[in-house]
Scaffold this active site. Structure first.
Site, PDB file in Angstrom:
ATOM      1  N   ALA A   1     -25.077 -24.417 -11.304  1.00 13.26           N
ATOM      2  CA  ALA A   1     -25.024 -23.732  -9.898  1.00 13.26           C
ATOM      3  C   ALA A   1     -25.975 -22.250 -10.181  1.00 13.26           C
ATOM      4  O   ALA A   1     -26.406 -21.654  -9.294  1.00 13.26           O
ATOM      5  CB  ALA A   1     -23.659 -23.824 -10.037  1.00 13.26           C
ATOM      6  N   ALA A   2     -25.898 -21.998 -11.117  1.00  8.09           N
ATOM      7  CA  ALA A   2     -25.639 -19.924 -11.243  1.00  8.09           C
ATOM      8  C   ALA A   2     -27.125 -20.270 -11.377  1.00  8.09           C
ATOM      9  O   ALA A   2     -27.750 -18.697 -10.938  1.00  8.09           O
ATOM     10  CB  ALA A   2     -24.720 -19.392 -12.370  1.00  8.09           C
TER      11      ALA A   2
ATOM     12  N   GLU B   1     -34.013 -25.987 -18.062  1.00 11.30           N
ATOM     13  CA  GLU B   1     -33.225 -26.403 -17.903  1.00 11.30           C
ATOM     14  C   GLU B   1     -33.003 -28.266 -18.942  1.00 11.30           C
ATOM     15  O   GLU B   1     -34.259 -29.337 -18.674  1.00 11.30           O
ATOM     16  CB  GLU B   1     -32.722 -26.973 -16.327  1.00 11.30           C
ATOM     17  CG  GLU B   1     -31.957 -28.504 -15.905  1.00 11.30           C
ATOM     18  CD  GLU B   1     -30.554 -28.072 -16.651  1.00 11.30           C
ATOM     19  OE1 GLU B   1     -29.871 -28.650 -16.896  1.00 11.30           O
ATOM     20  OE2 GLU B   1     -30.087 -27.137 -16.516  1.00 11.30           O
TER      21      GLU B   1
ATOM     22  N   CYS C   1     -18.347 -30.615  -8.522  1.00 12.03           N
ATOM     23  CA  CYS C   1     -17.148 -30.344  -7.696  1.00 12.03           C
ATOM     24  C   CYS C   1     -17.285 -32.142  -6.697  1.00 12.03           C
ATOM     25  O   CYS C   1     -16.288 -31.955  -6.887  1.00 12.03           O
ATOM     26  CB  CYS C   1     -16.399 -29.312  -7.579  1.00 12.03           C
ATOM     27  SG  CYS C   1     -16.531 -27.581  -8.725  1.00 12.03           S
TER      28      CYS C   1
ATOM     29  N   ASP D   1     -20.047 -20.929 -15.759  1.00 12.29           N
ATOM     30  CA  ASP D   1     -19.079 -21.282 -16.673  1.00 12.29           C
ATOM     31  C   ASP D   1     -19.311 -20.840 -18.186  1.00 12.29           C
ATOM     32  O   ASP D   1     -18.748 -20.718 -19.065  1.00 12.29           O
ATOM     33  CB  ASP D   1     -19.663 -22.741 -16.935  1.00 12.29           C
ATOM     34  CG  ASP D   1     -19.032 -23.806 -15.475  1.00 12.29           C
ATOM     35  OD1 ASP D   1     -18.562 -22.395 -14.878  1.00 12.29           O
ATOM     36  OD2 ASP D   1     -18.894 -24.770 -15.121  1.00 12.29           O
TER      37      ASP D   1
END
Length: 562
Positions: A15-16, A37, A47, A293
């Site tokens: 996400a970020a 990654e 989610c 996170d």
């Protein structure tokens, strides 16, 4: 002056990280942007994974697609965004002095060093796996990544027995998802309630009731001790309370931030255990930023460090980091802990502080629980919600809200979160110019009604007890008079045990029947009549009166029927 394009490395591609890369490319067309990654899946909505398992989202790959259906993979980011992405690669060390990142290719263990001008850590979080026997068995599964969801989907068989460990957001969503797939579901929660730290105990009881009504065996105050297996596969779980068969065990005990790379490089770690950053999401090294996170935020109400990993926050972080890297003035002010979760037909939301959290933060909190239909009550689509507002007694500053019910909760939580963000007081909040039409809301929105009830309480017009406060006083053996002021027909249908009936229309002429030496607790279906009864009794000279907040609708404990 050098015109060499700068090199920006981003560690983390979910996400970020991918939000940072995408925004950064739009702001700086010349920068060399590379994302490292560890996994194989990029930029996915974690989610949404429980809803894939519930079969509400048809295919697992949907969580990795753009709104127009394009798969967000390395080719997409290279061609559309102009961003290099290295999947299956792990960042293993940062040399801050030389501004070098050591990267390991997981397929062949080959390592290389890459220079950076700026580095972004979006290393995310990982599920908490308890150090207990059997957690390594086949069929024991957290839910954080696409691969986790795929593993769970492979084990879904109607009638199979599943145990969910943990009653947080993911645990509740998975309970509904697995029931939708016709599995037997048992949920273990070591605390005395689900959503501990999110909902007050009496509102959590509404969630407990919903879970049980939908076939979830709920075990509160019961911690996992071990998972037992046969042939390398999970077959049962063991707690102090018993042993339960399980072919599938979902571990939903929360997450912890991935900070090892940051810590080993000497970056400051906050008191929450996540990476410390400033308002521009810059770490203690000016050349290194962090987002998502793995990052510690600050609470908007009191400015204290606060850790709550959410996909919504991660996406906001990504935009702020990209802006900061391009010398724009964007900053990240903090978070309120705004949360939403759907539990079967029950909608649950909270934002800001609970009464207990506000007290711990140094406020003198006052709360009210106010039930209301979510739109004009005569509309066939109207559904009830329970709203708890909390304010500071002296300043009347709004501090938080919890809302539960089958009606529309999300938009009310969003309104409260907006008001909290701008430091609204209760009086101004009670006069918000909200949209009104019968299909959407009453002329007085449930938020208006809750705010006005709380103003009445603060102004001394009526005292009240929450359902939990009343239950605690009853359990302590205090002699109270529960006064049901509904109609005889309503009383005959359902009632709180021990309550006496005195309809509101007869109360003015019947006050002589009531004792003045005991606390009288009037109530009705939603305690609107309960409040009216309180005012009547106070006017008649009764001094010990406090109506039951929420009435029958808000009472989550035992009821007598018929």
């Amino acid at each position: 002056m050098s015109t060499e394009p700068r090199t920006i490395l981003i560690v983390g591609g979910v996400a970020a990280g991918m939000k940072t890369a995408s925004r950064l490319r739009r702001l700086d067309p010349q920068a060399r942007i590379t994302v490292i990654e560890r996994g194989r899946n990029l930029s996915y909505g974690a989610c949404a994974l429980p809803y894939v398992i519930a079969d509400e989202i048809a295919e697992l790959d949907e969580v990795r697609r753009t709104p127009n259906g394009t798969l967000r993979d390395e080719t997409f980011f290279a061609k559309v965004k102009g961003v290099e992405v290295l999947t299956g690669c792990e960042a293993v060390a940062i040399d801050r002095e030389r501004q070098q990142l050591r990267v390991r290719h997981l397929d062949d263990r080959r390592e290389e060093e890459r220079h950076y001008d700026q580095l972004v850590l979006a290393t995310g979080s990982r599920p908490i796996i308890p150090p207990l026997p059997g957690v390594e068995l086949e069929g024991v599964q957290p839910l954080k990544r696409v691969e986790d969801a795929a593993a769970i989907l492979d084990r879904l068989q109607p009638g199979a027995r599943a145990v969910i460990v943990g009653g947080g957001l993911i645990g509740l969503e998975m309970a509904e998802a697995l029931r939708a797939r016709q599995l037997e579901v048992r949920l273990l929660e070591m605390q005395p309630q689900v959503l501990s730290g999110i909902l007050d105990a009496d509102l959590a009881e509404q969630v407990h009731r919903t879970l049980r009504l939908n076939g979830v065996a709920l075990h509160l105050g019961e911690a996992l001790q071990a998972i037992e297996g046969e042939g390398g596969r999970a077959v049962r779980v063991r707690t102090a309370g018993g042993s339960y068969p399980a072919e599938l065990v979902i571990l939903s005990l929360g997450v912890k931030p991935n900070v090892e790379l940051a810590r080993e490089s000497g970056l400051e770690i906050g008191i929450s255990g996540a990476i410390a950053v400033n308002e521009h999401l810059q770490t203690s090294d000016p050349a290194i930023y962090a987002a998502g996170d793995c990052v510690e935020s600050r609470h908007l109400i009191n400015g204290n460090p606060f850790y709550l990993p959410l996909g919504s926050t991660a996406n906001k972080h990504g935009r702020v980091v990209a802006d900061s890297l391009c010398d724009r003035t964007t900053y990240f002010p903090g978070i309120l802990g705004s949360l939403l979760v759907k539990v079967f037909g029950l909608n649950v939301g909270r934002t800001g502080f609970s009464e207990q959290q506000a007290r711990e933060a140094g406020f003198e909190p006052v709360s009210i629980l106010a039930p209301s239909p979510d739109r004009v009550h005569s509309m066939p689509s109207a559904r009830p919600i329970l709203t708890r507002l909390t304010v500071d007694r002296a300043s009347r500053r709004l501090l938080g809200a919890q809302i539960v019910g089958p009606g529309e909760v999300a938009k009310r939580i969003d309104v409260v979160a907006t008001a909290l963000s701008f430091g609204a007081g209760l009086n101004r909040f009670a006069q918000l110019d909200l949209g009104y039409a019968p299909p959407f809301s009453g002329a007085m929105d449930p938020l208006h009604q809750a705010a006005n009830a709380l103003r009445n309480k603060l102004d001394g017009l009526a005292d009240s007890l929450s359902p939990l406060q009343l239950r605690q006083r009853l359990d302590a053996g205090e002699e109270l008079l529960l006064l049901d002021v509904r109609s005889p027909d309503e009383y005959a249908e359902v009632r709180i045990p021990g309550a006496i009936l005195l309809p509101l229309g007869r109360l003015r002429s019947g006050t002589a029947e009531l004792p003045k030496d005991r606390l009288i607790v009037p109530f009705c279906k939603i305690s609107l009549r309960g409040y009216e009864a309180t005012r009547i009794l106070l006017a008649a000279g009764f001094e010990k009166v406090a109506y039951l907040e929420g009435g029958i609708l808000g009472w989550p404990f035992e009821l007598e029927r018929g």
